[in-house]
Design an enzyme around this catalytic site. Sequence first.
Site, PDB file in Angstrom:
ATOM      1  N   LYS A  60       0.877  -1.174   0.000  1.00 25.86           N
ATOM      2  CA  LYS A  60       0.000   0.000   0.000  1.00 25.86           C
ATOM      3  C   LYS A  60       0.912   1.220   0.000  1.00 25.86           C
ATOM      4  CE  LYS A  60      -3.540   2.637   2.333  1.00 25.86           C
ATOM      5  NZ  LYS A  60      -4.121   3.040   3.628  1.00 25.86           N
ATOM      6  N   GLY A  69      -7.960  10.002   9.667  1.00 27.37           N
ATOM      7  CA  GLY A  69      -8.223  10.113  11.091  1.00 27.37           C
ATOM      8  C   GLY A  69      -9.228  11.167  11.508  1.00 27.37           C
ATOM      9  N   ALA A  94      -9.620   6.327   4.178  1.00 25.40           N
ATOM     10  CA  ALA A  94      -9.368   7.482   5.055  1.00 25.40           C
ATOM     11  C   ALA A  94     -10.599   8.351   5.270  1.00 25.40           C
ATOM     12  CB  ALA A  94      -8.226   8.348   4.536  1.00 25.40           C
ATOM     13  N   GLY A  95     -10.842   8.653   6.541  1.00 29.11           N
ATOM     14  CA  GLY A  95     -11.874   9.614   6.916  1.00 29.11           C
ATOM     15  C   GLY A  95     -13.243   9.037   7.201  1.00 29.11           C
ATOM     16  N   ASN A 136      -9.638   2.415   9.774  1.00 27.80           N
ATOM     17  CA  ASN A 136      -8.764   2.198  10.924  1.00 27.80           C
ATOM     18  C   ASN A 136      -9.249   3.005  12.126  1.00 27.80           C
ATOM     19  OD1 ASN A 136      -5.120   2.324  11.490  1.00 27.80           O
ATOM     20  ND2 ASN A 136      -6.769   1.695  12.814  1.00 27.80           N
ATOM     21  N   THR A 137      -9.077   4.328  12.078  1.00 25.30           N
ATOM     22  CA  THR A 137      -9.317   5.172  13.250  1.00 25.30           C
ATOM     23  C   THR A 137     -10.710   4.990  13.853  1.00 25.30           C
ATOM     24  OG1 THR A 137      -7.752   6.817  12.429  1.00 25.30           O
ATOM     25  CG2 THR A 137      -9.325   7.541  14.100  1.00 25.30           C
TER      26      THR A 137
END
Length: 265
Positions: free
Chosen positions: A98, A159, A185-186, A207-208
Amino acid sequence: MNDFLKIADKEFSSRLIIGTGKFPSNEVMRQSIIASKSAMVTTALKRLGTEDSASENILEYIPKECMLLPNTSGVRDSKEAVFAAKMSRELYQTNWIKLEIHPDAKYLLPDVKETLLATEELVKLGFNVMPYIMPDPTACKQLEELGAVAVMPLASPIGTNKGIKCKDMLEIIINQASVPVIVDAGLGSPKDACQAMEMGADACMVNTAIAIAGDSVQMAKAFALGIDAGRIAYLSGIPSLSNFAVATSPLTSFLDDEQANVDMM
């Protein structure tokens, strides 16, 4: 439903890719990965343990059935990215990477120029490159033409949990792509992942939102359900919007028919 995600020459049973950062412990991370049913897990090279490392080896907590996708988070340009990818292939015996190049530590936005340069070089070296990129339709098409096996445009900055802030651009990317589009992301809640899948995205990377949730394991399960719901809805054919009310049941026509019968008596 045998609806597998295919990237390059591999098929994956899940359309949710999960990251490994920010979890309160490696054990919570492990349980969350299992709950998410993810078949692919990404982690930064700097977090991967080695035999001579004093810290815990994170690899021991990643379920064996999950494919490891090392990422180059932390590199600042294409030269560093290529070096990191080569090191990853040597250490972990995988040509999957990645690609993340974000030199600005405050916003962590991908450097499009350096990402294009690194993708071109890594493809020549035999890597299966999955680049994290801005929601830029032109850049995504260029990455595809350079040989990226998937493109990973952001929904909003890493994040932030702000959800999909660039819907129109993501829709263009999805509509013109001939490689998988993974919204990365986001994404802040399962509804964001569901929305991305309803738009036709092939997968989501989270993830976050999972790692910092009050209950990471249950949140992982919720994201998995959101992914499945959005994918099934997309495949089922989501009805188009209308500016006018459209009745689902007869309105007053039956009253008119009854009145006509009365008048004929």
